[in-house]
Write a protein that holds these residues in place. Structure first.
Motif, short mmCIF file in Angstrom:
data_model
loop_
_atom_site.label_atom_id
_atom_site.label_comp_id
_atom_site.label_asym_id
_atom_site.label_seq_id
_atom_site.Cartn_x
_atom_site.Cartn_y
_atom_site.Cartn_z
N GLY A 1 -27.18 -84.79 12.37
CA GLY A 1 -28.11 -85.64 11.63
C GLY A 1 -29.09 -84.85 10.80
O GLY A 1 -28.70 -83.95 10.05
N ASP B 1 -22.73 -85.56 10.42
CA ASP B 1 -23.03 -86.95 10.73
C ASP B 1 -22.90 -87.19 12.23
O ASP B 1 -21.94 -86.70 12.84
N PRO B 2 -23.85 -87.89 12.83
CA PRO B 2 -23.77 -88.14 14.28
C PRO B 2 -22.44 -88.75 14.71
O PRO B 2 -21.96 -88.46 15.82
N GLN B 3 -21.83 -89.55 13.85
CA GLN B 3 -20.54 -90.15 14.20
C GLN B 3 -19.43 -89.11 14.27
O GLN B 3 -18.41 -89.33 14.93
N ASP B 4 -19.63 -87.99 13.59
CA ASP B 4 -18.61 -86.93 13.57
C ASP B 4 -18.94 -85.77 14.49
O ASP B 4 -18.18 -84.79 14.55
N GLU C 1 -16.36 -84.69 17.26
CA GLU C 1 -15.17 -84.04 16.71
C GLU C 1 -15.49 -82.64 16.21
O GLU C 1 -14.70 -81.71 16.37
#
Length: 297
Positions: free
Chosen positions: A187, A247-250, A253
């Motif tokens: 982030g 990105d926090p969503q990534d 991974e």
């Protein structure tokens, strides 16, 4: 003082063992393998063969000691529930034989999850209660024995205990950066990590054995809160890699298992600990270690 140290051959444990021996203490070091036993013996400590799945052996070693420093934990990320249960059983076994002796029992703990605005302090209780919680709720379990005649205390270590040879969280961030070709942060990178040099951590443990009252939570923290973006920037500069937000969503991974640690806020005050023990960190900062090549290997 005769001190039983679990995790004696580990990153922190080897430094604690050396610090204790250099200050006229005796050390009984737990070793679960031949390699660990050789390292403990080479350091000048007495070897205790066993592991955290042997509560009877742990209790016997604790009974022979004047103090216990419990640093070991089964870091099995595939079975954290099992690791927590093993921790609960092991800690209870050692504490039960120390009940009524007024002997010190110091247990390794962490800073994650402390509910406080700004910088959590040593007065903020751990939210992890019971065997089904993080690390089996062992911090609160240990501190509950302060009313049972044990000089129990919690050692809340910074997420990075750094120095040359470190193979922990900072070393893992270096590994990920090299694999990905970028020094990343999650982030906006405003979340913070506390840090402490290994030599300072070991000295604090010795001082706590000598003088920490029962029931104290001690913050093994030199730098109270380094922004994750600044950590990534320091790594990028040393490694010659670009620095970028992930990105926090990534994050999972990109970073793998360490994403859940590097993305949280794990800052903490050290004021009470320093005043209580007269402890003043003197080792290199995390950024100084990075710049000096401590993580180049």
């Amino acid at each position: 003082m005769r001190v039983f140290v679990t995790g004696a051959s580990g990153w922190i444990g080897t430094a604690v063992t050396a610090e204790l021996l250099a200050n006229d203490h005796e050390v009984l070091g737990l070793a679960r393998s031949d390699r660990s036993a050789a390292a403990v013996a080479a350091a000048g400590a007495e070897v205790v063969r066993g592991d955290l799945d042997d509560p009877e052996g742990l209790a016997a070693a604790a009974a022979k000691a004047d103090a216990v420093v419990h640093l070991a934990f089964k870091h099995d990320f595939t079975d954290l529930a099992g690791a927590a249960r093993a921790e609960d059983v092991a800690v209870r076994a050692m504490l039960d034989v120390l009940t009524g002796t007024d002997r010190p029992f110091l247990i390794a703990a962490g800073l994650a999850g402390l509910a406080a605005s700004g910088l959590p302090t040593e007065l903020d209780p751990s939210p992890h209660e019971g065997v089904d919680s993080a690390r089996g709720g062992s911090e609160n379990l240990a501190l509950s024995y302060a009313d049972r005649g044990v000089r129990a205390g919690a050692l809340r270590f910074a997420p990075t205990v750094h120095g040359t040879g470190d193979h922990g969280f900072t070393a893992q961030l270096v590994k990920v950066a090299r694999e990905r070709g970028v020094a990343g942060y999650v982030g906006d990178g405003s979340n913070r990590w506390a840090a402490v040099h290994r030599s300072d951590a070991a000295r604090l443990v010795r001082l706590a054995l000598d003088g920490a009252p029962a029931g104290e939570r001690l913050h093994v923290v030199a730098e109270e809160g380094l922004p994750a973006k600044d950590i990534a920037t320091a790594l990028g500069e040393r490694l010659g890699l670009p620095v970028a937000s992930i990105d926090p969503q990534d994050a999972a991974e990109h970073f793998g298992w360490i994403a859940g640690f590097f993305g949280v806020d794990a800052a903490a005050s050290n004021t009470r600990t320093r005043e209580l023990l007269g402890w003043e960190p003197a080792g290199p900062t995390l950024f100084a270690d990075i710049a000096a090549g401590a993580y180049d290997g």
